[in-house]
Design an enzyme around this catalytic site. Structure first.
Site, PDB file in Angstrom:
ATOM      1  N   HIS A 171       0.808  -1.224   0.000  1.00 54.85           N
ATOM      2  CA  HIS A 171       0.000   0.000   0.000  1.00 54.85           C
ATOM      3  C   HIS A 171       0.845   1.280   0.000  1.00 54.85           C
ATOM      4  O   HIS A 171       0.292   2.372  -0.110  1.00 54.85           O
ATOM      5  CB  HIS A 171      -0.932   0.014   1.220  1.00 54.85           C
ATOM      6  CG  HIS A 171      -2.001  -1.031   1.168  1.00 54.85           C
ATOM      7  ND1 HIS A 171      -2.889  -1.149   0.126  1.00 54.85           N
ATOM      8  CD2 HIS A 171      -2.311  -2.039   2.037  1.00 54.85           C
ATOM      9  CE1 HIS A 171      -3.708  -2.176   0.346  1.00 54.85           C
ATOM     10  NE2 HIS A 171      -3.375  -2.733   1.492  1.00 54.85           N
ATOM     11  N   ASP A 207      -2.942 -10.103  -3.508  1.00 56.27           N
ATOM     12  CA  ASP A 207      -3.524  -9.788  -2.195  1.00 56.27           C
ATOM     13  C   ASP A 207      -5.008  -9.447  -2.388  1.00 56.27           C
ATOM     14  O   ASP A 207      -5.420  -8.967  -3.448  1.00 56.27           O
ATOM     15  CB  ASP A 207      -2.765  -8.592  -1.598  1.00 56.27           C
ATOM     16  CG  ASP A 207      -3.149  -8.287  -0.158  1.00 56.27           C
ATOM     17  OD1 ASP A 207      -2.401  -8.710   0.743  1.00 56.27           O
ATOM     18  OD2 ASP A 207      -4.179  -7.615   0.060  1.00 56.27           O
ATOM     19  N   HIS A 209      -6.543  -7.045  -1.303  1.00 52.10           N
ATOM     20  CA  HIS A 209      -6.749  -5.603  -1.423  1.00 52.10           C
ATOM     21  C   HIS A 209      -5.900  -5.035  -2.558  1.00 52.10           C
ATOM     22  O   HIS A 209      -4.830  -5.567  -2.869  1.00 52.10           O
ATOM     23  CB  HIS A 209      -6.383  -4.924  -0.093  1.00 52.10           C
ATOM     24  CG  HIS A 209      -7.120  -5.500   1.064  1.00 52.10           C
ATOM     25  ND1 HIS A 209      -6.563  -6.453   1.893  1.00 52.10           N
ATOM     26  CD2 HIS A 209      -8.387  -5.305   1.504  1.00 52.10           C
ATOM     27  CE1 HIS A 209      -7.459  -6.809   2.816  1.00 52.10           C
ATOM     28  NE2 HIS A 209      -8.573  -6.130   2.599  1.00 52.10           N
ATOM     29  N   ASP A 295      -4.639 -13.136   2.022  1.00 51.05           N
ATOM     30  CA  ASP A 295      -5.867 -12.730   2.710  1.00 51.05           C
ATOM     31  C   ASP A 295      -7.108 -12.841   1.823  1.00 51.05           C
ATOM     32  O   ASP A 295      -8.213 -12.550   2.281  1.00 51.05           O
ATOM     33  CB  ASP A 295      -5.740 -11.319   3.299  1.00 51.05           C
ATOM     34  CG  ASP A 295      -5.202 -10.298   2.330  1.00 51.05           C
ATOM     35  OD1 ASP A 295      -4.935 -10.641   1.162  1.00 51.05           O
ATOM     36  OD2 ASP A 295      -5.029  -9.124   2.747  1.00 51.05           O
ATOM     37  N   TYR A 334      -3.943 -12.886   7.398  1.00 50.29           N
ATOM     38  CA  TYR A 334      -4.043 -12.524   8.816  1.00 50.29           C
ATOM     39  C   TYR A 334      -4.593 -13.623   9.701  1.00 50.29           C
ATOM     40  O   TYR A 334      -4.886 -13.375  10.871  1.00 50.29           O
ATOM     41  CB  TYR A 334      -4.858 -11.218   8.940  1.00 50.29           C
ATOM     42  CG  TYR A 334      -4.169 -10.111   8.181  1.00 50.29           C
ATOM     43  CD1 TYR A 334      -3.066  -9.463   8.723  1.00 50.29           C
ATOM     44  CD2 TYR A 334      -4.544  -9.784   6.879  1.00 50.29           C
ATOM     45  CE1 TYR A 334      -2.382  -8.495   8.013  1.00 50.29           C
ATOM     46  CE2 TYR A 334      -3.863  -8.821   6.155  1.00 50.29           C
ATOM     47  CZ  TYR A 334      -2.782  -8.177   6.726  1.00 50.29           C
ATOM     48  OH  TYR A 334      -2.098  -7.244   6.007  1.00 50.29           O
TER      49      TYR A 334
END
Ligand SMILES: [Zn+2]
Length: 360
Positions: A171, A207, A209, A295, A334
């Site tokens: 990010h 990922d 995200h 994730d 996570y």
């Protein structure tokens, strides 16, 4: 059969052990914790992956993708915070922001770094969930060294290497950090591979995200193609402001960014198909960086995607079949109970793909 993919490792990750994330003004339990990397290492050692210690690399490799002002801030932020007495008054033990230079606040006036220690963080951080504690910089720097050591292995002829980076990085933009990330390990790796192997280099981010950091860093740079499959931010998911299909690059980077969006609840079918599409799009690059967040798996507490371990194995196989020199960089994931198996399955698929597709 190719030899088992090496696992590059730095013990420095354990020095980043946040006590909380500030979300909606509330202290919530941190989820980006040392147990994550330790669980991955245990699973990969059990699967026979050799461990290679990360070696120190020069700051120039970080400055290739990050503003030196961001690096200087991250390196000194905790010392500045404690020197200002903020752990005692008001009682915040970790560096967090409170005030941000929103473009609509400033208009055409360029923001300057605030004089006050408690205000300075907002110049560099874009969210409140990414605390800096006493060992954060050492851990982040160790993560970058981990990615760069994996690049050394691949540039030296290894078909693939896995960098067990923690904290994650995807990010982080050129000059701003957030999303539990401090240094963009995947972007640092891509720049290093471009230096060694030529361009273009491709980053494929799986990922859950959006990989907004690499998108932003290379947005006007056709030398690094950036692709990301992720849950649709328009359906309420981080990073909310970015990650849409129309973001395709600009200038020299026009057409060099791809975003593939999935609805919440999507499982192996659409997710693996999207990874395969990004793999086809990356073919022809000189080298590949996989930003491996696990994730997207069913049961992960941070995303609504429903990918299985078999799905991650299939993704690895599709990416390995490209036959490109490949550095895999750890991003999110996570659930400490499942992340090790997910990473091991991805690397097993990658090795299968390499031996079947890339090197006969
Ligand atoms: Zn994620």
């Amino acid at each position: 059969m190719t030899a088992a993919i090496p696992l590059v490792w730095s013990d420095a990750h354990r020095r980043h052990a946040p006590t909380a994330e500030i979300w909606l003004g509330v202290r919530t339990p941190a989820v980006e914790l040392p147990v994550r990397a330790d669980a991955i290492r245990a699973a990969l050692e059990a699967a026979g992956h050799p461990v290679v210690a990360a070696t120190a690399h020069d700051d120039a490799a970080l400055e290739a993708v990050h503003d030196p002002a961001l690096l200087a801030f991250l390196a000194g932020a905790y010392a500045d915070w404690t020197a200002a007495g903020l752990p005692d008054d008001p009682g915040q033990p970790e560096v967090v922001p409170y005030f941000f230079p929103n473009p609509a606040l400033l208009g055409t006036i360029a923001p300057a770094v605030p004089a006050a220690t408690w205000a300075r963080t907002g110049f560099f951080a874009f969210d409140t969930m990414t605390p800096i504690g006493p060992g954060t910089w050492a851990a982040a720097r160790g993560g970058a060294d981990t990615a760069l050591t994996a690049c050394d292995l691949v540039a030296g002829g290894a078909p693939a290497a896995y960098a067990c980076c923690r904290p994650p990085g995807h990010h982080v933009t050129r000059a701003a950090y957030g999303g539990a990330c401090y240094l963009n390990n995947a972007a640092i790796a891509a720049a290093a591979l471009r230096d060694r192997l030529g361009d273009p280099v491709a980053i494929v981010d799986v990922d859950a995200h959006h990989g907004n950091g690499a998108q932003s860093i290379f947005y006007a740079d056709g030398g690094v193609r950036t692709g990301s499959v992720h849950v649709d931010p328009a359906q309420g998911w981080f990073p909310h402001f970015l990650g849409f299909a129309g973001e395709a690059g600009e200038g020299d980077g026009t057409g060099a960014n791809r975003n593939l969006l999935l609805a919440p609840g999507s499982g192996d079918g659409p997710w693996v198909a999207a990874v395969e599409e990004l793999a086809r799009w990356a073919s022809g690059a000189r080298a590949l960086v996989v930003a491996l967040g696990v994730d997207a798996a069913a049961g992960d507490p941070e995303s609504p995607l429903q990918v299985t371990q078999d799905g991650y194995r299939a993704a690895g196989r599709a990416l390995g079949a490209l036959g490109l020199p490949t550095v895999v960089v750890q991003e999110g994931g996570y659930d400490p109970g499942t992340i090790g198996g997910l990473v091991a399955a991805t690397l097993a698929g990658l090795a299968d793909g390499i031996s079947n597709g890339g090197h006969g």
